[in-house]
Design a protein around this motif. Structure first.
Motif, mmCIF file in Angstrom:
data_model
loop_
_atom_site.group_PDB
_atom_site.id
_atom_site.type_symbol
_atom_site.label_atom_id
_atom_site.label_comp_id
_atom_site.label_asym_id
_atom_site.label_seq_id
_atom_site.Cartn_x
_atom_site.Cartn_y
_atom_site.Cartn_z
ATOM 1 N N ALA A 1 -3.870 -1.140 4.691
ATOM 2 C CA ALA A 1 -3.387 -2.533 4.804
ATOM 3 C C ALA A 1 -4.193 -3.307 5.824
ATOM 4 O O ALA A 1 -4.382 -4.516 5.698
ATOM 5 C CB ALA A 1 -1.907 -2.543 5.172
ATOM 6 N N ILE A 2 -4.694 -2.614 6.839
ATOM 7 C CA ILE A 2 -5.532 -3.284 7.834
ATOM 8 C C ILE A 2 -6.912 -3.549 7.246
ATOM 9 O O ILE A 2 -7.463 -4.636 7.349
ATOM 10 C CB ILE A 2 -5.647 -2.418 9.121
ATOM 11 N N ARG A 3 -7.449 -2.558 6.565
ATOM 12 C CA ARG A 3 -8.813 -2.646 6.032
ATOM 13 C C ARG A 3 -8.872 -3.610 4.834
ATOM 14 O O ARG A 3 -9.839 -4.356 4.679
ATOM 15 C CB ARG A 3 -9.260 -1.246 5.607
ATOM 16 N N ASP A 4 -7.861 -3.573 3.987
ATOM 17 C CA ASP A 4 -7.917 -4.328 2.729
ATOM 18 C C ASP A 4 -6.546 -4.964 2.477
ATOM 19 O O ASP A 4 -5.792 -4.509 1.613
ATOM 20 C CB ASP A 4 -8.304 -3.348 1.609
ATOM 21 N N PRO A 5 -6.230 -6.024 3.239
ATOM 22 C CA PRO A 5 -4.871 -6.578 3.199
ATOM 23 C C PRO A 5 -4.465 -7.087 1.818
ATOM 24 O O PRO A 5 -3.282 -7.096 1.485
ATOM 25 C CB PRO A 5 -4.903 -7.745 4.199
ATOM 26 N N ASN A 6 -5.451 -7.521 1.020
ATOM 27 C CA ASN A 6 -5.075 -8.083 -0.300
ATOM 28 C C ASN A 6 -5.312 -7.105 -1.438
ATOM 29 O O ASN A 6 -5.117 -7.446 -2.596
ATOM 30 C CB ASN A 6 -5.861 -9.360 -0.549
ATOM 31 N N TRP B 1 0.832 -1.217 0.000
ATOM 32 C CA TRP B 1 0.000 0.000 0.000
ATOM 33 C C TRP B 1 0.862 1.261 0.000
ATOM 34 O O TRP B 1 0.485 2.281 -0.571
ATOM 35 C CB TRP B 1 -0.969 -0.001 1.190
ATOM 36 N N LEU B 2 2.030 1.170 0.641
ATOM 37 C CA LEU B 2 2.938 2.321 0.660
ATOM 38 C C LEU B 2 3.351 2.714 -0.763
ATOM 39 O O LEU B 2 3.492 3.886 -1.093
ATOM 40 C CB LEU B 2 4.168 1.948 1.500
ATOM 41 N N ARG B 3 3.491 1.699 -1.605
ATOM 42 C CA ARG B 3 3.839 1.979 -3.000
ATOM 43 C C ARG B 3 2.678 2.609 -3.759
ATOM 44 O O ARG B 3 2.834 3.120 -4.849
ATOM 45 C CB ARG B 3 4.292 0.698 -3.703
ATOM 46 N N GLN C 1 2.574 10.997 6.166
ATOM 47 C CA GLN C 1 1.158 10.785 5.825
ATOM 48 C C GLN C 1 0.976 9.498 5.026
ATOM 49 O O GLN C 1 0.012 8.760 5.236
ATOM 50 C CB GLN C 1 0.618 11.971 5.028
ATOM 51 N N GLY C 2 1.912 9.224 4.136
ATOM 52 C CA GLY C 2 1.835 8.012 3.313
ATOM 53 C C GLY C 2 1.905 6.756 4.169
ATOM 54 O O GLY C 2 1.161 5.797 3.934
ATOM 55 N N VAL C 3 2.782 6.751 5.157
ATOM 56 C CA VAL C 3 2.938 5.575 6.017
ATOM 57 C C VAL C 3 1.647 5.327 6.802
ATOM 58 O O VAL C 3 1.175 4.181 6.905
ATOM 59 C CB VAL C 3 4.143 5.754 6.970
ATOM 60 N N ALA C 4 1.056 6.393 7.325
ATOM 61 C CA ALA C 4 -0.180 6.243 8.107
ATOM 62 C C ALA C 4 -1.328 5.783 7.201
ATOM 63 O O ALA C 4 -2.101 4.876 7.541
ATOM 64 C CB ALA C 4 -0.525 7.564 8.792
ATOM 65 N N TRP C 5 -1.427 6.394 6.046
ATOM 66 C CA TRP C 5 -2.474 6.037 5.063
ATOM 67 C C TRP C 5 -2.344 4.566 4.671
ATOM 68 O O TRP C 5 -3.328 3.826 4.644
ATOM 69 C CB TRP C 5 -2.313 6.949 3.849
#
Ligand SMILES: *Cc1c(COP(=O)(O)O)cnc(C)c1O
Length: 479
Positions: free
Chosen positions: A471-476, A428-430, A462-466
């Protein structure tokens, strides 16, 4: 048009109807009719494929508003296909996949001016007639390397290729088996040699090559000796190589040139740069190399370019080759390269050239920045994510000083209670609004402040938090 569900492919709105929608029309103004029309066709075709029959579907289909949303997404995919800015949190300074050297402000301004306006690219203002495109650059390089001539082309691969072609086509080039290398981005010395028309004469073994190996291979058909600096690897242990000085002496005694592919463009020693034994261009020239080639966008810190510095007669033969015209620099690159070299001539390269600034960043400064970033993140991520600071190492990258660790302080990110999987977090960070490229190791994400400009820190945090939240909500979702 109604917004009731589409049950039948005949009900899929027409391209024209979609173009007129309030939520699509602004896209035409922003991105142009061609892109939006293509995006609509893509979406409509995908919907027809998904519902090939012409009877009612088993479920309620998407409504026109969904179609419009898909169109917006398709437009955004198409318009994002171009280069995107990323935050390089890997700590690899000259990162080949991320565009190698970011340019100095002065170089960017010079590029912009050259691009926007007419210029003296090939015009001599004093004489009012045609001038030389490369005269300024050559003057700069001979001020940096007195007594030597120079020439610049599109990248170092081109410089090596041009040298082989102009100086050795149809003849033999002697190269140690320890230097038959592949360097980032598939620069393979033997392939380059074959393409140039020069014949490779390998000598020695992978780990040991003596001066006598070169001597034995020398013959009437030898055009030159080539030495390639092993920029992205080291041969260690039971090793031996002929020194540049010895090779230069041998070449001179036989009346042939020694060419050294130095690679990194580390021009002269920079105090405090901790680049270990990374050899400089100046050093190879003073040890007797007749020609040295290197990149513009590695440790030199300028735009993509290849530079050859050395004996005037060899440079002249390269310049007379029709290939030189094929490989010549464009005006914006030339402007950026001249501007970068000017920083060296003025002695301000340590402060002005971003690659050098990052390499020279002090440990204290990096620790202070890592701690500030970690403190902001610890607060934002708590309790699903943990952030702390750990000692670590950055790399110069780009095929320079491969074994060398630059001591740094890293921000370590680990999942906390009900936290994300590290792989999903990284993915997600990417995909963050400003994408971040980080390292993953030991079930943690690692951010190195060395390669992050202070102006990028807000976007990084901000990117790391986002990304953690996604990643928690939509791991895949990013697999
Ligand atoms: C990087 C490198 C090259 C290729 O240079 P480019 O500028 O990427 O074409 C060739 N030789 C050496 C020794 C290098 O380090």
């Amino acid at each position: 048009m109604t917004d009731s569900p589409i049950r039948n492919y005949r009900q899929i709105p027409s391209v024209d109807a979609l173009l007129r929608r309030d939520d699509v029309a602004p896209l035409v103004a922003a991105h142009g009719r061609t892109v939006v029309t293509e995006a609509i066709r893509e979406v409509v075709e995908a919907m027809r494929r998904d519902r090939p029959g012409d009877g009612p579907g088993p479920d309620d289909g998407p409504g026109p508003a969904d179609v419009a949303r898909r169109v917006r997404e398709a437009v955004s995919r198409r318009t994002q296909a171009t280069l995107r800015v990323v935050i390089n949190a890997t700590g690899v300074v000259v990162h080949t996949n991320l565009g190698r050297a970011p340019l100095s402000r002065a170089a960017r301004v010079a590029m912009d001016r050259a691009a926007a306006r007419y210029s003296t690219l090939e015009y001599d203002l004093a004489e009012g007639e045609r001038g030389s495109r490369s005269a300024r650059l050559e003057r700069q390089l001979s001020a940096l390397f007195p007594g030597h001539a120079s020439l610049a082309v599109n990248n170092n691969a081109s410089a090596v290729y041009l040298a082989l072609r102009a100086l050795a086509a149809g003849r033999e080039v002697i190269l140690s088996r320890g230097e038959m290398v592949e360097i980032g981005g598939s620069f393979r010395v033997p392939d380059m040699m074959a393409e140039s028309g020069a014949r490779l004469r390998e000598v020695g073994t992978t780990n040991r090559t003596r001066l006598s190996d070169y001597e034995k291979a020398l013959g009437p058909d030898t055009a030159l000796l080539l030495k390639v600096h092993p920029s992205n690897y080291r041969i260690v242990g039971f090793t031996m190589e002929a020194t540049t000085g010895d090779l230069a002496g041998l070449a001179r005694s036989r009346g042939i040139p020694l060419i050294v592919d130095q690679g990194s463009g580390y021009l002269k020693p920079i105090a405090g740069a901790r680049l270990g034994d990374e050899p400089t261009v100046e050093q190879f020239l003073s040890q007797g190399a007749d020609l040295v080639t290197f990149s513009g966008d590695k440790l030199l810190g300028g735009p993509q370019a290849g530079i050859a510095v050395g004996r005037p007669d060899l440079i002249e033969r390269m310049r007379r080759s029709p290939l030189y015209r094929v490989l010549r620099l464009d005006k914006t690159t030339l402007a950026a390269l001249e501007s970068t070299l000017q920083a060296y001539l003025m002695g301000v390269e340590r402060d002005d050239v971003p690659v050098l600034r990052m390499i020279l960043a002090s440990r204290e400064d990096l620790t202070r920045r890592a701690e500030a970033i970690a403190a902001r993140l610890a607060e934002l991520l708590d309790p699903q994510g943990l952030a702390d600071v750990v000692e670590g190492a950055s790399r110069t990258g780009g095929g320079s000083a491969p074994e060398l660790d630059l001591p740094t302080s890293l921000v370590r990110l680990r999942p906390g209670a009900a936290g994300p999987a590290v792989a999903a977090w990284e993915a997600w960070l990417r995909h963050a609004p400003v994408p971040v490229v980080a390292r993953v190791r030991e079930d943690a994400l690692w951010l190195d402040p060395r390669t992050v400009d202070p102006s990028e820190e807000d976007d990084l945090v901000q990117g790391v938090a986002w990304a953690m939240e996604r990643a928690i909500r939509d791991p895949n979702g990013c697999a």
